[in-house]
Design an enzyme around this catalytic site. Sequence first.
Site, PDB file in Angstrom:
ATOM      1  N   TYR A 195       3.108  10.113  -0.070  1.00 40.37           N
ATOM      2  CA  TYR A 195       3.785   9.385   0.643  1.00 40.37           C
ATOM      3  C   TYR A 195       4.895  10.011  -0.258  1.00 40.37           C
ATOM      4  O   TYR A 195       6.395   9.603   0.038  1.00 40.37           O
ATOM      5  CB  TYR A 195       3.987   7.927   0.508  1.00 40.37           C
ATOM      6  CG  TYR A 195       2.633   7.366   1.255  1.00 40.37           C
ATOM      7  CD1 TYR A 195       1.760   8.274   2.297  1.00 40.37           C
ATOM      8  CD2 TYR A 195       1.986   6.301   1.023  1.00 40.37           C
ATOM      9  CE1 TYR A 195       0.693   7.553   2.815  1.00 40.37           C
ATOM     10  CE2 TYR A 195       1.148   5.691   1.991  1.00 40.37           C
ATOM     11  CZ  TYR A 195       0.531   6.161   2.417  1.00 40.37           C
ATOM     12  OH  TYR A 195      -0.993   6.165   3.001  1.00 40.37           O
TER      13      TYR A 195
ATOM     14  N   HIS B 288      -8.080   9.499  -1.675  1.00 40.09           N
ATOM     15  CA  HIS B 288      -7.197   9.311  -0.699  1.00 40.09           C
ATOM     16  C   HIS B 288      -8.228   9.839   0.957  1.00 40.09           C
ATOM     17  O   HIS B 288      -8.098   9.831   1.788  1.00 40.09           O
ATOM     18  CB  HIS B 288      -6.269  10.337  -0.709  1.00 40.09           C
ATOM     19  CG  HIS B 288      -5.318  10.025   0.605  1.00 40.09           C
ATOM     20  ND1 HIS B 288      -4.026  10.041   0.434  1.00 40.09           N
ATOM     21  CD2 HIS B 288      -5.410   9.015   1.425  1.00 40.09           C
ATOM     22  CE1 HIS B 288      -2.922   9.118   1.123  1.00 40.09           C
ATOM     23  NE2 HIS B 288      -3.972   9.292   2.184  1.00 40.09           N
TER      24      HIS B 288
ATOM     25  N   LYS C 262      -2.605   6.425  -4.210  1.00 42.73           N
ATOM     26  CA  LYS C 262      -4.261   6.831  -3.881  1.00 42.73           C
ATOM     27  C   LYS C 262      -3.845   8.236  -4.502  1.00 42.73           C
ATOM     28  O   LYS C 262      -2.674   9.149  -4.678  1.00 42.73           O
ATOM     29  CB  LYS C 262      -4.172   7.505  -1.878  1.00 42.73           C
ATOM     30  CG  LYS C 262      -3.990   5.827  -1.627  1.00 42.73           C
ATOM     31  CD  LYS C 262      -4.661   6.245  -0.128  1.00 42.73           C
ATOM     32  CE  LYS C 262      -3.738   4.711   0.463  1.00 42.73           C
ATOM     33  NZ  LYS C 262      -2.566   4.572   1.204  1.00 42.73           N
TER      34      LYS C 262
ATOM     35  N   ASP D 271       0.716  -1.065   0.369  1.00 43.28           N
ATOM     36  CA  ASP D 271      -0.046   0.117   0.074  1.00 43.28           C
ATOM     37  C   ASP D 271       0.693   1.658   0.094  1.00 43.28           C
ATOM     38  O   ASP D 271       1.631   1.660   1.152  1.00 43.28           O
ATOM     39  CB  ASP D 271      -1.258  -0.548   1.316  1.00 43.28           C
ATOM     40  CG  ASP D 271      -1.556   1.653   1.441  1.00 43.28           C
ATOM     41  OD1 ASP D 271      -3.121   0.674   0.978  1.00 43.28           O
ATOM     42  OD2 ASP D 271      -1.451   2.431   1.841  1.00 43.28           O
TER      43      ASP D 271
END
Length: 323
Positions: A55, A117, A84, A50
């Site tokens: 990120y 997200h 996401k 994931d």
Amino acid sequence: MDHRLLRVELNDGHFIPVLGFGTSVPSKVPKSKVTEATRLAIDAGFRHIDSAYLYQNEEEVGLAIRSKIADGTVKREDIFYTSKLWPTFSKPELVQPALEMSLKKLQLDFVDLYLIHFPTPLQPGEKVIPQDEHGKLLYDTVDLCDTWAAMEKCKDLGLAKSIGVSNFNRRQMEKILNKPGLKYKPVCNQVECHPYLNQSQLLAYCRSKDIVLVAYCALGTARDEQWVDPSSPVLLEDPVLCAVAKKYQRSPAQIALRYQLQRGVVVLAQSFNEKRIKENMQVFEFQLTSEDMKILDGLNRNFRYNTADYFAGHPNHPFADEY
């Protein structure tokens, strides 16, 4: 052990591994660690990885996945990869380019799961959290149903095998489910979920709609000060959780993960420590009694680590109503 057995069917016919490896890293951890940890996770048996645009590490995660395909450990179809859509890409015309940008970083042809997200559209641009000169968040007025229609198109094009949402409350999910001309239901809702925030009402709601609940922050949190109050309680030091762990001769993390699996929740585990990564994969080797499940249910205190304070005041704030 055959890892294919440890999957659950999604409402679109695809299957998601019930245990996933989370790759969000505290800002102080070097990005190179992500490649190393993801490789270790795949070696340990994780098949569900994931990540997210937010990120800022999809190149590193992609590198790890491709290296494990290249050395024959896995085939692409063995890996279930989630990315996401960040809220600055909520405008329908930005959704596909955002996914294509992630795919380019990953050097993969498709993602297995693409999620909205947050249900909080923000103004598009370079900044992840766009703010005016007074530090006020710059919203965008985008109908989530329009964003969802663009997500559906990504599924039709084969860029994402499955599509879902993250950090949505019941009201926001119903908006999508009641969308006129809805083509695909979200397959899942990924939310913060652990014994201090067990999301039992949202879980029951999702189950009634054939939508899988995916748990992040399942072990508490890495306590990145950018997102989390450093004085918040440490889940894995909870005396009740530790007592259950002692009874089963397991780690508190293994108990927290097993708890979710027995509730029918798909759970993400995050660690950069090889020993813990391997330990987290051992949650299929034991089972909690119904009495111990009740004891762990009793830890719920509706406590959030990720308060998403940067969205405070946003008309679509996902945590404005708990359920």
